[in-house]
Structure formats: C-alpha cells, structure tokens
Design a protein around this motif. Structure first.
Motif, PDB file in Angstrom:
ATOM      1  N   ILE A 102       0.609  -1.480  -0.421  1.00 18.91           N
ATOM      2  CA  ILE A 102      -0.086  -0.272   0.276  1.00 18.91           C
ATOM      3  C   ILE A 102       1.073   1.025   0.018  1.00 18.91           C
ATOM      4  CG2 ILE A 102      -1.341  -1.184   0.712  1.00 18.91           C
ATOM      5  CD1 ILE A 102      -1.200  -0.096   3.998  1.00 18.91           C
ATOM      6  N   GLY A 103       1.930   0.724  -0.175  1.00 19.10           N
ATOM      7  CA  GLY A 103       2.763   2.683  -0.321  1.00 19.10           C
ATOM      8  C   GLY A 103       1.896   2.912  -1.827  1.00 19.10           C
TER       9      GLY A 103
ATOM     10  N   THR B 198       7.654   4.411  -4.666  1.00 20.15           N
ATOM     11  CA  THR B 198       8.069   3.787  -3.181  1.00 20.15           C
ATOM     12  C   THR B 198       8.815   2.492  -3.643  1.00 20.15           C
ATOM     13  OG1 THR B 198       5.813   3.013  -2.559  1.00 20.15           O
ATOM     14  CG2 THR B 198       6.105   5.577  -2.455  1.00 20.15           C
ATOM     15  N   GLY B 199       8.849   2.280  -4.838  1.00 21.72           N
ATOM     16  CA  GLY B 199       8.922   0.805  -4.749  1.00 21.72           C
ATOM     17  C   GLY B 199       8.862  -0.174  -4.515  1.00 21.72           C
ATOM     18  N   THR B 200       7.021   0.226  -5.317  1.00 20.58           N
ATOM     19  CA  THR B 200       5.494  -1.182  -5.967  1.00 20.58           C
ATOM     20  C   THR B 200       6.729  -1.868  -6.959  1.00 20.58           C
ATOM     21  OG1 THR B 200       5.055   0.312  -7.005  1.00 20.58           O
ATOM     22  CG2 THR B 200       4.223   0.475  -5.023  1.00 20.58           C
ATOM     23  N   THR B 201       7.121  -1.751  -7.656  1.00 19.98           N
ATOM     24  CA  THR B 201       7.292  -2.313  -8.339  1.00 19.98           C
ATOM     25  C   THR B 201       9.231  -4.105  -8.346  1.00 19.98           C
ATOM     26  OG1 THR B 201       7.306  -1.133 -10.576  1.00 19.98           O
ATOM     27  CG2 THR B 201       8.535  -2.660 -11.251  1.00 19.98           C
TER      28      THR B 201
ATOM     29  N   SER C 243      -0.262  -4.863  -5.550  1.00 21.08           N
ATOM     30  CA  SER C 243       0.828  -3.887  -4.800  1.00 21.08           C
ATOM     31  C   SER C 243       0.189  -2.030  -6.123  1.00 21.08           C
ATOM     32  CB  SER C 243       2.276  -4.295  -5.660  1.00 21.08           C
ATOM     33  OG  SER C 243       2.564  -3.847  -6.953  1.00 21.08           O
ATOM     34  N   ASP C 244       0.550  -1.324  -5.714  1.00 18.22           N
ATOM     35  CA  ASP C 244       0.349  -0.099  -6.434  1.00 18.22           C
ATOM     36  C   ASP C 244      -1.741   0.066  -6.682  1.00 18.22           C
ATOM     37  OD1 ASP C 244       0.568   2.422  -9.062  1.00 18.22           O
ATOM     38  OD2 ASP C 244       2.081   1.916  -7.433  1.00 18.22           O
ATOM     39  N   SER C 245      -1.956   0.424  -7.309  1.00  8.42           N
ATOM     40  CA  SER C 245      -3.593   1.097  -7.147  1.00  8.42           C
ATOM     41  C   SER C 245      -3.891  -0.674  -7.713  1.00  8.42           C
ATOM     42  CB  SER C 245      -3.299   2.262  -8.627  1.00  8.42           C
ATOM     43  OG  SER C 245      -5.265   1.957  -8.578  1.00  8.42           O
TER      44      SER C 245
ATOM     45  N   THR D 152      -8.325   5.977  -8.545  1.00 11.88           N
ATOM     46  CA  THR D 152      -7.347   6.097  -7.003  1.00 11.88           C
ATOM     47  C   THR D 152      -6.421   7.605  -7.054  1.00 11.88           C
ATOM     48  OG1 THR D 152      -5.648   4.909  -8.080  1.00 11.88           O
ATOM     49  CG2 THR D 152      -7.387   3.729  -6.488  1.00 11.88           C
ATOM     50  N   PHE D 153      -5.922   7.666  -8.032  1.00 14.97           N
ATOM     51  CA  PHE D 153      -4.858   8.579  -7.957  1.00 14.97           C
ATOM     52  C   PHE D 153      -5.228   9.795  -8.150  1.00 14.97           C
ATOM     53  CE2 PHE D 153      -1.054   6.006  -9.788  1.00 14.97           C
ATOM     54  CZ  PHE D 153      -0.220   6.640 -10.099  1.00 14.97           C
ATOM     55  N   ASN D 154      -6.534  10.117  -8.247  1.00  8.92           N
ATOM     56  CA  ASN D 154      -6.836  11.318  -8.221  1.00  8.92           C
ATOM     57  C   ASN D 154      -7.721  11.861  -6.920  1.00  8.92           C
ATOM     58  OD1 ASN D 154      -8.315  13.279 -10.645  1.00  8.92           O
ATOM     59  ND2 ASN D 154      -7.914  11.533 -11.503  1.00  8.92           N
TER      60      ASN D 154
END
Length: 208
Positions: free
Chosen positions: A7-8, A12-15, A45-47, A104-106
């Motif tokens: 959930i970073g 932040t290193g999700t990949t 991970s990520d969105s 999610t980005f918005n």
C-alpha cells in the motif's frame, strides 16, 4: 482468502517488491482492476491498494499490509516525473487510463483541487497525509509493516513478516530507477497476474 497488499504510493518501490516476491512462489499483480485479478493474485501492489486499503481489509480479512516509505527528497522528483508523464490520461472525464487507476490517483493526489499537480509542497502534503492515514488506520494492529526498499536487509525483513524463513541481509532489486516506469511490463515471469484478468463477471471491479 487472505492476501498481501502493498500500500505504498507510486515511486516508493512497488515494482521492486512485486518482482522480488514473484521468485518466492507468489502470484503477483502490480495494479489490479478486476475482481478476477484479486482472486488470482496472492500479492497486489500499487493501484488501487494505496487508496482502497480499508475496503480491501474488509473484503479480505486476515490479510497482511506493507507500507513503503521513501525519503521525500527522492520521492518528490520521481513523482513529479510520473505525474507529468501520466496527468493527461488521469483526467476523470477525458483520460484514457483505467477508471480505477484514475479514481485512485485523483483521490490521493487531489488533482481537481490544485492548480499545479506536480508542485513540491503539494506532493509532500499528499505523501504525509497518506502516510498518516495508513498509520492511524492500522494503529495497534500487527498486520502492517513499514519498510524502505532501499535499506539493507529490507527484503529479509519483509519475508520474515509474511512468514518465510530466509537468510539475513537480502535486499530488493532496484527497478524503475530514474525515468523508467515500465519495468513490470518488461519483466517476464509465469507468476505475473494480468491486472485486467476477466472472470465470470467479465472485467467487473468491486462495488464498494
């Protein structure tokens, strides 16, 4: 069905964490936009995870959550680069990206309420606001770990948290460094899960 949710925030290193866990037998989705993708993946991970972790916590009780930290002096310029690459396609009305990704980005970066989405102070506020939200939500719980993937032995720390016995001093691979944003797509592995995987409900997302 418990999961591991990363959930970073982006950059932040999700990949790096997603690629690392592929080699430990996990089915991994770096972003997941359908119910089926969540069903198939052990790790997501990520969105939408960085935004929807409270809802995912309810949907998948017993899951573990991994918050990724990064020094703001490094994260801000990396995030500015990403936003400038993606902003037009993140527009809620005209953008061509997946609706879950746009939402999610918005929600996290508040594009509609800021005149300069890549402003340093604005991004720092969004990062700290998100971090505080995570820490408050998981206060007094033992199912969250906070790690910085650039720190020595951080992979060993994560593996211990998720119950995998391993040797000490394991580090994460450093991927999507600099202006790279597509290392996940380029990485070939049989345990990768398609973010848009279709199931009996086609490509439907959750109704929360």
């Amino acid at each position: 069905m418990n999961k591991i949710f990363i959930i970073g925030l982006p950059r932040t290193g999700t990949t790096s964490i997603s690629v690392a866990l592929l080699d430990y037998g996990f089915n991994v989705a770096h972003t997941a936009y359908t119910k089926r993708a969540f069903e198939l993946a052990d790790v997501i991970s990520d969105s939408p995870c960085f935004c929807d972790y409270p809802q995912l916590d309810e949907l998948f009780p017993g899951s573990k959550f991994v918050y990724l930290e990064r020094d703001l002096s490094l994260w801000v310029p990396s995030m500015q680069m990403l936003i400038n690459k993606m902003l037009a396609n993140l527009d809620l009305k005209s953008g061509i990206f997946n609706p879950v990704l746009k939402r999610t980005f918005n929600a996290i970066f508040e594009f509609s309420s800021t005149l300069v989405p890549d402003d340093k102070e604005h991004l720092e506020k969004c990062y700290l606001q998100h971090k505080q939200g995570v820490l408050t939500y998981f206060e007094n719980r033992d199912d969250l770990i906070c790690i910085d993937v650039s720190k020595p032995s951080s992979l060993s720390e994560l593996l211990t948290f998720i119950g995998i016995s391993t040797e000490a001093n394991l580090d994460f691979p450093h991927l999507n460094v600099g202006r790279k944003v597509a290392c996940w797509k380029e990485h070939k592995h049989p345990n990768k899960v398609n973010s848009n995987a279709a199931g009996i409900e086609q490509r439907k997302f959750f109704d929360y």
